[in-house]
Motif scaffolding. Structure first.
Motif, PDB file in Angstrom:
ATOM      1  N   ALA A 360       0.815  -1.217   0.000  1.00  0.00           N
ATOM      2  CA  ALA A 360       0.000   0.000   0.000  1.00  0.00           C
ATOM      3  C   ALA A 360       0.847   1.266   0.000  1.00  0.00           C
ATOM      4  N   ILE A 361       2.019   1.193   0.649  1.00  0.00           N
ATOM      5  CA  ILE A 361       2.893   2.366   0.792  1.00  0.00           C
ATOM      6  C   ILE A 361       4.304   1.948   0.370  1.00  0.00           C
ATOM      7  N   PRO A 362       4.598   1.930  -0.901  1.00  0.00           N
ATOM      8  CA  PRO A 362       5.897   1.427  -1.371  1.00  0.00           C
ATOM      9  C   PRO A 362       7.103   2.158  -0.802  1.00  0.00           C
ATOM     10  N   ASN A 363       6.929   3.439  -0.462  1.00  0.00           N
ATOM     11  CA  ASN A 363       8.049   4.210   0.069  1.00  0.00           C
ATOM     12  C   ASN A 363       8.093   4.209   1.597  1.00  0.00           C
ATOM     13  N   ALA A 364       7.322   3.312   2.235  1.00  0.00           N
ATOM     14  CA  ALA A 364       7.289   3.267   3.696  1.00  0.00           C
ATOM     15  C   ALA A 364       8.658   2.920   4.265  1.00  0.00           C
ATOM     16  N   VAL A 365       9.045   3.627   5.321  1.00  0.00           N
ATOM     17  CA  VAL A 365      10.273   3.345   6.065  1.00  0.00           C
ATOM     18  C   VAL A 365       9.866   2.759   7.415  1.00  0.00           C
ATOM     19  N   LEU A 366      10.359   1.574   7.704  1.00  0.00           N
ATOM     20  CA  LEU A 366      10.006   0.877   8.935  1.00  0.00           C
ATOM     21  C   LEU A 366      11.179   0.868   9.908  1.00  0.00           C
ATOM     22  N   THR A 367      10.875   1.157  11.167  1.00  0.00           N
ATOM     23  CA  THR A 367      11.850   1.030  12.251  1.00  0.00           C
ATOM     24  C   THR A 367      11.209   0.185  13.345  1.00  0.00           C
ATOM     25  N   THR A 368      12.008  -0.262  14.330  1.00  0.00           N
ATOM     26  CA  THR A 368      11.469  -1.239  15.272  1.00  0.00           C
ATOM     27  C   THR A 368      12.182  -1.201  16.626  1.00  0.00           C
ATOM     28  N   ASP A 369      11.684  -2.030  17.545  1.00  0.00           N
ATOM     29  CA  ASP A 369      12.321  -2.301  18.841  1.00  0.00           C
ATOM     30  C   ASP A 369      12.624  -3.792  18.916  1.00  0.00           C
ATOM     31  N   ILE A 370      13.773  -4.139  19.492  1.00  0.00           N
ATOM     32  CA  ILE A 370      14.159  -5.550  19.603  1.00  0.00           C
ATOM     33  C   ILE A 370      14.801  -5.813  20.967  1.00  0.00           C
ATOM     34  N   ILE A 371      14.422  -6.935  21.573  1.00  0.00           N
ATOM     35  CA  ILE A 371      14.996  -7.388  22.837  1.00  0.00           C
ATOM     36  C   ILE A 371      15.830  -8.643  22.577  1.00  0.00           C
ATOM     37  N   VAL A 372      17.047  -8.678  23.094  1.00  0.00           N
ATOM     38  CA  VAL A 372      17.870  -9.893  23.009  1.00  0.00           C
ATOM     39  C   VAL A 372      18.044 -10.470  24.405  1.00  0.00           C
ATOM     40  N   GLY A 373      18.269 -11.773  24.467  1.00  0.00           N
ATOM     41  CA  GLY A 373      18.557 -12.418  25.746  1.00  0.00           C
ATOM     42  C   GLY A 373      17.342 -12.696  26.592  1.00  0.00           C
ATOM     43  N   PHE A 374      16.152 -12.769  25.977  1.00  0.00           N
ATOM     44  CA  PHE A 374      14.957 -13.129  26.741  1.00  0.00           C
ATOM     45  C   PHE A 374      15.126 -14.552  27.277  1.00  0.00           C
ATOM     46  N   PRO A 375      14.524 -14.885  28.418  1.00  0.00           N
ATOM     47  CA  PRO A 375      14.676 -16.236  28.985  1.00  0.00           C
ATOM     48  C   PRO A 375      14.438 -17.332  27.955  1.00  0.00           C
ATOM     49  N   ASN A 376      15.341 -18.280  27.936  1.00  0.00           N
ATOM     50  CA  ASN A 376      15.292 -19.470  27.058  1.00  0.00           C
ATOM     51  C   ASN A 376      15.674 -19.187  25.611  1.00  0.00           C
ATOM     52  N   GLU A 377      16.084 -17.963  25.282  1.00  0.00           N
ATOM     53  CA  GLU A 377      16.484 -17.658  23.906  1.00  0.00           C
ATOM     54  C   GLU A 377      17.723 -18.471  23.529  1.00  0.00           C
ATOM     55  N   THR A 378      17.607 -19.237  22.450  1.00  0.00           N
ATOM     56  CA  THR A 378      18.739 -20.014  21.954  1.00  0.00           C
ATOM     57  C   THR A 378      19.473 -19.223  20.878  1.00  0.00           C
ATOM     58  N   GLU A 379      20.645 -19.716  20.504  1.00  0.00           N
ATOM     59  CA  GLU A 379      21.409 -19.085  19.434  1.00  0.00           C
ATOM     60  C   GLU A 379      20.614 -19.116  18.128  1.00  0.00           C
ATOM     61  N   GLU A 380      19.945 -20.213  17.876  1.00  0.00           N
ATOM     62  CA  GLU A 380      19.162 -20.333  16.637  1.00  0.00           C
ATOM     63  C   GLU A 380      18.014 -19.323  16.631  1.00  0.00           C
ATOM     64  N   GLN A 381      17.373 -19.143  17.779  1.00  0.00           N
ATOM     65  CA  GLN A 381      16.270 -18.182  17.859  1.00  0.00           C
ATOM     66  C   GLN A 381      16.779 -16.754  17.697  1.00  0.00           C
ATOM     67  N   PHE A 382      17.946 -16.474  18.264  1.00  0.00           N
ATOM     68  CA  PHE A 382      18.534 -15.153  18.068  1.00  0.00           C
ATOM     69  C   PHE A 382      18.813 -14.900  16.592  1.00  0.00           C
ATOM     70  N   LYS A 383      19.317 -15.928  15.902  1.00  0.00           N
ATOM     71  CA  LYS A 383      19.599 -15.766  14.478  1.00  0.00           C
ATOM     72  C   LYS A 383      18.321 -15.520  13.676  1.00  0.00           C
ATOM     73  N   GLU A 384      17.178 -16.003  14.186  1.00  0.00           N
ATOM     74  CA  GLU A 384      15.903 -15.698  13.541  1.00  0.00           C
ATOM     75  C   GLU A 384      15.602 -14.198  13.616  1.00  0.00           C
ATOM     76  N   THR A 385      16.028 -13.561  14.695  1.00  0.00           N
ATOM     77  CA  THR A 385      15.859 -12.106  14.800  1.00  0.00           C
ATOM     78  C   THR A 385      16.708 -11.406  13.743  1.00  0.00           C
ATOM     79  N   LEU A 386      17.959 -11.857  13.566  1.00  0.00           N
ATOM     80  CA  LEU A 386      18.824 -11.257  12.551  1.00  0.00           C
ATOM     81  C   LEU A 386      18.227 -11.430  11.157  1.00  0.00           C
ATOM     82  N   SER A 387      17.710 -12.615  10.880  1.00  0.00           N
ATOM     83  CA  SER A 387      17.166 -12.865   9.544  1.00  0.00           C
ATOM     84  C   SER A 387      15.883 -12.076   9.311  1.00  0.00           C
ATOM     85  N   LEU A 388      15.061 -11.929  10.352  1.00  0.00           N
ATOM     86  CA  LEU A 388      13.847 -11.115  10.223  1.00  0.00           C
ATOM     87  C   LEU A 388      14.204  -9.667   9.930  1.00  0.00           C
ATOM     88  N   TYR A 389      15.213  -9.153  10.642  1.00  0.00           N
ATOM     89  CA  TYR A 389      15.628  -7.762  10.445  1.00  0.00           C
ATOM     90  C   TYR A 389      16.031  -7.541   8.981  1.00  0.00           C
TER      91      TYR A 389
END
Length: 514
Positions: A360-389
């Motif tokens: 709908a908005i091709p020129n939209a600029v998106l920014t976000t908030d991210i938390i690392v180190g939440f309880p039980n976060e594994t290395e693989e789950q952290f890498k999912e955050t990197l890939s999502l970003y």
């Protein structure tokens, strides 16, 4: 004790509080404050939201501030900044004068943030620094307000170890500041007024706005999402929306005063209107009305992906004075961690939402908030955050290491990610954030962008600084006369977090869709 006393709180004798343990303090809060309780908080919504538009200063307090000065130090988010504007307005109506120094202030308020442990540590450090000033000037009033004051453990700690504090009051009763000050002057005891009662919306509160270029407008208060890591639903209470006519009138007034940019504020801003029982009206409808007002820029913060509906996207796509920058906190890239966080959406749901926005908005600029180190976060789950970003293509982010907040469900989880691992993950995430920010800014080299000039650069008084519609900082040389105006700037050089450019011309008028 009558109902008014029960709701308003009570003055607690400093001498009687000395030497008590945390357990001993419970007697003081039975009528003043209820500690954070997920069970109790989820019962919200049964009480009626009351609207009051009759705020006024009691004539008995009219001369309270004569010959006195006030100082407010603000921590945390834009909502806290806006609360400070309201308190400053009340102080002025009481006859106080503002000062930018604690040295000559007669009243010092610390407007606090509870979102992270580091924020609380800063406040307690400042409370300690103010003790010698209080000993030197016993008539000085020192108060703690804002989100931290809604936490029982914080109030207990102040009572136990910081007897020089004169007053503590919460986020729900800022409008009672004159009464709280009067009680502090008269009783010479620690005044604690923290309401667990919630549901009121107070209009016609005075404000001393910070600057005359950009303004903040509260459209709602509180949050009902109960993310497991977040203290906000307890410190700010249930979701309460202001009536649209009040908001529209306030924005029109700011436009008539020459403001160039308005930010609509709410802890969960796109849940606006969901508490209305007499009509169907949400943020999309409100933005559709506000885009018709002759003001160059309108934005909002902070939104929740669950409440970002199709109608809002449709309205934002009309653009005009509705900026194409959307701050959309994802918090994590793993569906498993999102479930533990009680965010109530999956990675796939979030990516589908992003696709809708970009379609709908091709020129939209998106920014976000991210938390690392939440309880039980594994290395693989952290890498999912990197890939999502990477997949979303965020242009920047506020990043945090998880820290437990007392009273939240996550605080009961085992904080089992070692701190060195948390720091390593934060560093790796920040490297990605920096790289993608630099790449996004690099694309702007040679382009002409619209900049709202806010003032001199913090690093060089001979250089002016301002922000684009998508919140990019731009530095350029130009006459001081353009401060407060919209100008066109050709970008000559991109840094990691800012842009340098050359001013082309002043933008005469804002183009508004109607």
């Amino acid at each position: 004790m009558n109902e008014e006393q029960r709701l308003a709180g009570q003055a607690i004798s400093k001498t009687s509080a000395k030497g008590k343990t945390d357990k001993d303090y419970s007697q003081y809060f039975q009528t003043v404050y209820s500690p954070p309780s997920l069970k109790d908080a989820k019962k919200r919504g049964k009480e009626e939201v009351n609207y009051h538009d009759d705020f006024k200063i009691d004539p008995a307090f009219a001369e309270m501030g004569k010959g006195r000065k006030f100082y407010i130090r603000t921590y945390g988010c834009q909502m806290n900044e806006h609360d400070t504007e309201v308190m400053a307005g009340i102080f002025l109506q009481l006859g106080y004068e503002p000062t930018d120094s604690t040295a000559d202030a007669d009243v010092i308020l610390l407007n606090t943030c509870a979102i992270r442990e580091n924020a609380e540590n800063k406040v307690f450090g400042e409370i300690g620094h103010l003790k010698p000033l209080k000993l030197e000037r016993p008539d000085l009033l020192i108060g703690v307000c804002g989100c931290m004051s809604q936490e029982e453990s914080v109030v207990n700690k102040i009572l136990k170890t910081h007897q020089h504090i004169d007053m503590i009051f919460g986020t729900h009763n800022i409008h009672r500041l004159p009464n709280i000050l009067n009680e502090a002057y008269m009783s010479k005891e620690m005044v604690v007024e923290v309401w667990s009662k919630e549901g009121d919306v107070i209009e016609n509160l005075p404000k001393v706005r910070k600057g005359a270029i950009k303004g903040w407008v509260n459209i709602m208060y509180g949050c009902d999402k109960f993310c497991t890591y977040c203290i906000v639903p307890y410190t700010r209470g249930k979701e309460r929306s202001r009536r649209p006519e009040e908001i529209i009138q306030e924005v029109r007034h700011l436009a008539s005063q020459g403001y160039k940019e308005i930010t609509l504020l709410g802890q969960n801003v796109n849940a606006y209107g969901k508490d209305f029982t007499d009509m169907t009206y949400g943020l999309g409808q409100l933005m559709d009305e506000l885009r018709k007002i002759d003001i160059p820029r309108i934005r909002f913060t902070t939104s929740h992906p669950r409440d970002f509906d199709d109608h809002l996207i449709e309205v934002l796509a009309k653009q005009g004075n509705l900026v194409e920058h959307i701050h959309l906190p994802v918090q994590h890239g793993s569906s498993e961690i999102l479930k533990l966080m009680a965010r109530k959406y999956t990675r796939e749901h979030f990516l589908t939402l992003v696709d809708k926005i970009r379609a709908a908005i091709p020129n939209a600029v998106l920014t976000t908030d991210i938390i690392v180190g939440f309880p039980n976060e594994t290395e693989e789950q952290f890498k999912e955050t990197l890939s999502l970003y990477n997949e979303v293509g965020f242009e920047t982010a506020f990043t945090y290491i998880y820290s437990p907040r007392e009273g939240t469900p996550a605080a009961k989880m085992e904080d089992n990610v070692p701190m060195d691992v948390k720091k390593d993950r934060l560093q790796r995430l920040n490297m990605l954030v920096n790289d993608m920010s630099a790449a996004a800014l690099k694309k702007l080299e040679g382009q002409i962008v619209e900049v709202l000039v806010e003032g001199e650069s913090k690093k060089n008084p001979h250089v002016l600084a301002g922000y684009t519609r998508t919140s990019k900082l731009v530095n350029f040389v130009a006459p001081k006369e353009v401060i407060g105006k919209l100008v066109l700037v050709k970008i000559t050089d991109a840094k990691t977090w800012s842009l340098n450019g050359e001013m082309i011309e002043i933008v005469e008028t804002a183009e508004v869709n109607v």
